[in-house]
Design a protein around this motif. Sequence first.
Motif, PDB file in Angstrom:
ATOM      1  N   GLN A 254     -25.191   2.479 -13.036  1.00  0.00           N
ATOM      2  CA  GLN A 254     -25.439   1.413 -12.080  1.00  0.00           C
ATOM      3  C   GLN A 254     -24.261   0.442 -12.067  1.00  0.00           C
ATOM      4  O   GLN A 254     -23.481   0.396 -13.015  1.00  0.00           O
ATOM      5  CB  GLN A 254     -26.702   0.617 -12.456  1.00  0.00           C
ATOM      6  N   ILE A 255     -24.175  -0.341 -10.991  1.00  0.00           N
ATOM      7  CA  ILE A 255     -23.222  -1.441 -10.931  1.00  0.00           C
ATOM      8  C   ILE A 255     -24.019  -2.736 -11.059  1.00  0.00           C
ATOM      9  O   ILE A 255     -24.938  -2.989 -10.274  1.00  0.00           O
ATOM     10  CB  ILE A 255     -22.441  -1.450  -9.597  1.00  0.00           C
ATOM     11  N   GLY A 269     -11.389   0.472  -9.711  1.00  0.00           N
ATOM     12  CA  GLY A 269     -11.228   1.879  -9.327  1.00  0.00           C
ATOM     13  C   GLY A 269     -12.408   2.398  -8.530  1.00  0.00           C
ATOM     14  O   GLY A 269     -13.454   1.763  -8.420  1.00  0.00           O
ATOM     15  N   GLY A 270     -12.224   3.590  -7.957  1.00  0.00           N
ATOM     16  CA  GLY A 270     -13.285   4.210  -7.170  1.00  0.00           C
ATOM     17  C   GLY A 270     -13.235   3.796  -5.715  1.00  0.00           C
ATOM     18  O   GLY A 270     -12.195   3.374  -5.196  1.00  0.00           O
ATOM     19  N   ARG A 409     -23.671  -0.695   1.244  1.00  0.00           N
ATOM     20  CA  ARG A 409     -24.283   0.641   1.256  1.00  0.00           C
ATOM     21  C   ARG A 409     -24.196   1.291   2.630  1.00  0.00           C
ATOM     22  O   ARG A 409     -24.439   2.495   2.766  1.00  0.00           O
ATOM     23  CB  ARG A 409     -25.734   0.565   0.772  1.00  0.00           C
ATOM     24  N   HIS A 410     -23.857   0.531   3.669  1.00  0.00           N
ATOM     25  CA  HIS A 410     -23.718   1.090   5.012  1.00  0.00           C
ATOM     26  C   HIS A 410     -22.294   1.553   5.303  1.00  0.00           C
ATOM     27  O   HIS A 410     -21.976   1.897   6.442  1.00  0.00           O
ATOM     28  CB  HIS A 410     -24.158   0.054   6.059  1.00  0.00           C
ATOM     29  N   ARG A 411     -21.435   1.585   4.281  1.00  0.00           N
ATOM     30  CA  ARG A 411     -20.067   2.075   4.465  1.00  0.00           C
ATOM     31  C   ARG A 411     -19.983   3.597   4.372  1.00  0.00           C
ATOM     32  O   ARG A 411     -18.916   4.166   4.582  1.00  0.00           O
ATOM     33  CB  ARG A 411     -19.137   1.433   3.429  1.00  0.00           C
ATOM     34  N   TYR A 442     -23.108   2.329  -7.431  1.00  0.00           N
ATOM     35  CA  TYR A 442     -22.477   3.287  -8.350  1.00  0.00           C
ATOM     36  C   TYR A 442     -22.076   4.547  -7.589  1.00  0.00           C
ATOM     37  O   TYR A 442     -20.974   5.080  -7.790  1.00  0.00           O
ATOM     38  CB  TYR A 442     -23.453   3.635  -9.478  1.00  0.00           C
ATOM     39  N   TYR A 443     -22.961   5.027  -6.712  1.00  0.00           N
ATOM     40  CA  TYR A 443     -22.640   6.225  -5.931  1.00  0.00           C
ATOM     41  C   TYR A 443     -21.438   5.969  -5.023  1.00  0.00           C
ATOM     42  O   TYR A 443     -20.542   6.811  -4.916  1.00  0.00           O
ATOM     43  CB  TYR A 443     -23.845   6.655  -5.095  1.00  0.00           C
ATOM     44  N   LEU A 444     -21.402   4.820  -4.373  1.00  0.00           N
ATOM     45  CA  LEU A 444     -20.274   4.498  -3.503  1.00  0.00           C
ATOM     46  C   LEU A 444     -18.974   4.438  -4.296  1.00  0.00           C
ATOM     47  O   LEU A 444     -17.922   4.868  -3.821  1.00  0.00           O
ATOM     48  CB  LEU A 444     -20.500   3.152  -2.806  1.00  0.00           C
ATOM     49  N   LYS A 445     -19.051   3.917  -5.494  1.00  0.00           N
ATOM     50  CA  LYS A 445     -17.848   3.766  -6.320  1.00  0.00           C
ATOM     51  C   LYS A 445     -17.328   5.119  -6.790  1.00  0.00           C
ATOM     52  O   LYS A 445     -16.120   5.377  -6.767  1.00  0.00           O
ATOM     53  CB  LYS A 445     -18.162   2.880  -7.525  1.00  0.00           C
TER      54      LYS A 445
END
Length: 470
Positions: A254-255, A269-270, A409-411, A442-445
Amino acid sequence: MKLFGHHVGRTFALFVALDGALFILLLWALSLGANCAGCGYRPPLELQFHQSAALTGVFLLTTMSIGVYNNDATRDFRVFLKRFVLAAQFVMLAAVAGLAFTASATLGWRMVEALVALAALLLVLALLRLPLVWGPGLAFLRKRIIVYGDGEMADAITAFIDGPGHSHFRLVQQIKTWRAPALAATFGNLTLKQARLQLQLLPLHAVAEGVKAEEIVVAVEDRRGLPVDELLECRLRGIGVVDALTFWEREAGQIDFAHAGPGWLTFSGGFAFDQRHRMYKRITDVAISLAFLLFILPLGVLVALGIRLESPGPIFYRQERVGLNGKVFKVWKFRSMRSDAERDGVPQWANTSDDRVTRIGRFIRKVRLDEVPQILNVLVGDMSFIGPRPERPFFVEQLKQQIPYYDLRHRVRPGITGWAQVNYPYGASVDDAKRKLAYDLYYLKKNDLLLDVAILVQTVRVILFAHGAR
């Protein structure tokens, strides 16, 4: 351990490697003498190396999908056994299919003999887990942690380390500050005078080495006065030093957006969103969706029939959701509620005891089958197969005002399944939305193929054990 940019737990890696090695070794042992014409002995299995390797791959993929190597299964033999038995059934079915199409096996007694040998092999693997769970266990794999800091963040880290499912950690010390005499409380039964003396004589690396710490998690609210020279010396002596946000990202998946500011998100990063990555993602989405559609179509027909028979109204349900860059689209779902669920026109959060949900709807929501028609949204480009779940515009406007970074999250395109979905149940409140956003960020990163594969594998566990309901 770090694998392709992702941290993999040592316990997970050990069990996967151990089970994989033992499985293929036992297959080889049961196939000894298969090509020996004058031995006068016919082994129970007659597998070539490539066949053994393929069956081992099926075994590991199945056990990982069902959660045999998850933390709860490594500390509770009953949980492990329940999942291992289910995995064994899938492996046996795969073996039957494979043996039926090989020239070395014919239907009949030889097939039975081969399956009995394979069942015995799986039983041996299950029994070998007992000493590790009920004996001394995996104490030698537990990472020894020092938490440096005081306050909300440090308390969250210590609670996480001591919490359920984290037996691969051991909190050996919490150092609230490196200024005597405030550190006296961190030295157990020592008197204040003794603690002062010891703190003046021992540098931080000596304290860490004294408790055999492998890593120091720095969880301070204010970094002014941080003993960076002491922490650097610890790193140079082989003791890991990591800040709390990075530790939380690595271990919890998680972030912690409540403490992570724009600076940390920018420089940590990410967040790879280049055009090439988007193209690969789109190709993968279409391929997975078509394959999944062929696999799930018979089950989808049964679900549609159940919906039609139980309650009046349409089989499918279309609803506006917010997608990539805030674009609104209509999502397809199997109807899981009564047709008049929102007769007053005001959107409502759904919850686990919602009386608007039908009986068949409650089942398909538990195993996430209500989301299957969204494959159509993936094929037309509104959604991805894997990504954050799309939310309704009414709730999005509310959540954007209450939760920082919610609009991030909409990116990416929303998904049918995602990192939040395999780690957290259905959201029914603003607090749930915050918890799920931590997983979505976390998924986006990370946003890479290996994580997508992990989500697909874990989705099998969610469906089989109805973890989406809890």
